[in-house]
Design an enzyme around this catalytic site. Structure first.
Site, PDB file in Angstrom:
ATOM      1  N   GLY A 113       0.844  -1.193   0.000  1.00  0.00           N
ATOM      2  CA  GLY A 113       0.000   0.000   0.000  1.00  0.00           C
ATOM      3  C   GLY A 113       0.876   1.237   0.000  1.00  0.00           C
ATOM      4  O   GLY A 113       2.095   1.157   0.236  1.00  0.00           O
ATOM      5  N   GLN A 123       3.178   9.875   1.532  1.00  0.00           N
ATOM      6  CA  GLN A 123       4.476   9.220   1.352  1.00  0.00           C
ATOM      7  C   GLN A 123       5.184   9.688   0.081  1.00  0.00           C
ATOM      8  O   GLN A 123       6.393   9.475  -0.061  1.00  0.00           O
ATOM      9  CB  GLN A 123       4.325   7.702   1.327  1.00  0.00           C
ATOM     10  CG  GLN A 123       3.953   7.120   2.692  1.00  0.00           C
ATOM     11  CD  GLN A 123       3.827   5.613   2.635  1.00  0.00           C
ATOM     12  OE1 GLN A 123       2.793   5.096   2.230  1.00  0.00           O
ATOM     13  NE2 GLN A 123       4.887   4.904   2.996  1.00  0.00           N
ATOM     14  N   CYS A 132       7.251  -0.898   6.284  1.00  0.00           N
ATOM     15  CA  CYS A 132       6.745   0.348   5.708  1.00  0.00           C
ATOM     16  C   CYS A 132       7.774   0.861   4.712  1.00  0.00           C
ATOM     17  O   CYS A 132       8.975   0.829   4.997  1.00  0.00           O
ATOM     18  CB  CYS A 132       6.522   1.376   6.821  1.00  0.00           C
ATOM     19  SG  CYS A 132       5.922   2.968   6.218  1.00  0.00           S
ATOM     20  N   LEU A 133       7.303   1.343   3.570  1.00  0.00           N
ATOM     21  CA  LEU A 133       8.227   1.846   2.554  1.00  0.00           C
ATOM     22  C   LEU A 133       8.934   3.125   2.994  1.00  0.00           C
ATOM     23  O   LEU A 133       9.927   3.511   2.390  1.00  0.00           O
ATOM     24  CB  LEU A 133       7.472   2.103   1.245  1.00  0.00           C
ATOM     25  CG  LEU A 133       6.906   0.854   0.558  1.00  0.00           C
ATOM     26  CD1 LEU A 133       6.017   1.252  -0.616  1.00  0.00           C
ATOM     27  CD2 LEU A 133       8.025  -0.070   0.091  1.00  0.00           C
ATOM     28  N   HIS A 145      -2.847   0.476   8.589  1.00  0.00           N
ATOM     29  CA  HIS A 145      -1.505   1.024   8.366  1.00  0.00           C
ATOM     30  C   HIS A 145      -1.572   2.225   7.427  1.00  0.00           C
ATOM     31  O   HIS A 145      -0.967   3.270   7.696  1.00  0.00           O
ATOM     32  CB  HIS A 145      -0.602  -0.080   7.789  1.00  0.00           C
ATOM     33  CG  HIS A 145       0.780   0.360   7.467  1.00  0.00           C
ATOM     34  ND1 HIS A 145       1.892  -0.116   8.135  1.00  0.00           N
ATOM     35  CD2 HIS A 145       1.263   1.243   6.544  1.00  0.00           C
ATOM     36  CE1 HIS A 145       2.982   0.466   7.640  1.00  0.00           C
ATOM     37  NE2 HIS A 145       2.628   1.289   6.661  1.00  0.00           N
ATOM     38  N   GLU A 146      -2.306   2.066   6.320  1.00  0.00           N
ATOM     39  CA  GLU A 146      -2.338   3.148   5.321  1.00  0.00           C
ATOM     40  C   GLU A 146      -3.093   4.369   5.844  1.00  0.00           C
ATOM     41  O   GLU A 146      -2.666   5.507   5.621  1.00  0.00           O
ATOM     42  CB  GLU A 146      -2.945   2.645   4.007  1.00  0.00           C
ATOM     43  CG  GLU A 146      -2.152   1.535   3.333  1.00  0.00           C
ATOM     44  CD  GLU A 146      -0.668   1.851   3.185  1.00  0.00           C
ATOM     45  OE1 GLU A 146      -0.316   3.026   2.985  1.00  0.00           O
ATOM     46  OE2 GLU A 146       0.144   0.916   3.288  1.00  0.00           O
ATOM     47  N   HIS A 182      -1.053   6.574   8.021  1.00  0.00           N
ATOM     48  CA  HIS A 182      -0.197   7.538   7.306  1.00  0.00           C
ATOM     49  C   HIS A 182      -0.916   8.866   7.107  1.00  0.00           C
ATOM     50  O   HIS A 182      -0.320   9.935   7.235  1.00  0.00           O
ATOM     51  CB  HIS A 182       0.214   6.985   5.939  1.00  0.00           C
ATOM     52  CG  HIS A 182       1.394   6.074   5.968  1.00  0.00           C
ATOM     53  ND1 HIS A 182       2.639   6.488   6.390  1.00  0.00           N
ATOM     54  CD2 HIS A 182       1.538   4.775   5.624  1.00  0.00           C
ATOM     55  CE1 HIS A 182       3.488   5.476   6.293  1.00  0.00           C
ATOM     56  NE2 HIS A 182       2.848   4.420   5.840  1.00  0.00           N
TER      57      HIS A 182
END
Ligand code: ZN
Length: 189
Positions: A49, A54, A102-103, A143-144, A147
């Site tokens: 995701g 981000q 996480c990216l 999680h998304e 953000h």
């Protein structure tokens, strides 16, 4: 479609509460090309995701997709989903600890997530959805959406559970996959 640079922990935009998207703006080129870039960037990075902040845009848009993902081989499939102005409502008290990556940061950590949630969102065609999500898929949503509220896994993770990907693979992966595979088999997602 453009692959955009993914911001890392420490960049202030990751700590902003992203702004709602005006629904009338969804068909416009600005939102549509942002969505295209999010999808392209998520796929290029191999993520499950990606949230708009981000890539430096503090707007409430996330994309998610899980196919055969070598970063997360235990995750059930999740078809490409574009969620604009997503709202998460827990449906009960059941939680599960998920080891997440996480990216935007080089670590993984154990995060407690609700197992059963309702998600309300608008898709890229402007259609409103209200759906229930469960298990690891519900975890990906949480999680998304975190953000979009400026929250990262390091805020939620048990500090002693943090590890690099290399050390996770060496010391924690097998036990986690055994536990989470049993969980996925039980809850079905
Ligand atoms: Zn993330």
């Amino acid at each position: 479609m453009t692959v955009r640079p993914i911001l890392s922990i420490g960049h202030p935009v990751l700590r902003e509460v992203a702004a709602e998207v005006v629904v009338e703006d969804i068909p416009g080129g600005e939102v549509q090309s942002l969505v295209d870039d999010l999808i392209e960037t998520m796929r290029e990075a191999g993520g499950a995701g990606l949230a708009a902040n981000q890539i430096g845009v503090p707007r409430r848009i996330v994309v998610m997709e899980v196919g055969e993902n070598p970063r997360y081989p235990y995750k059930p499939r999740l078809p490409l989903t574009v969620a604009i102005n997503p709202i998460i409502t827990p449906l009960d008290e059941e939680t599960v600890v998920i080891n997440e990556g996480c990216l935007s940061l080089p670590l993984r950590g154990d995060v407690r997530r609700n197992v059963n949630i309702r998600v309300d969102y608008v898709d890229r065609d402007g259609l409103a959805h209200s759906e229930t999500k469960r298990g690891l898929t519900a975890g990906t949503w949480q999680h998304e959406v975190d953000h979009l509220d400026g929250v990262l896994i390091t805020d939620r993770a048990a500090p002693q559970s943090l590890s690099t990907w290399t050390e996770f693979e060496a010391h924690h992966r097998d036990a986690f996959i055994e536990r989470i595979t049993a969980f996925v088999a039980r809850v079905g997602s």
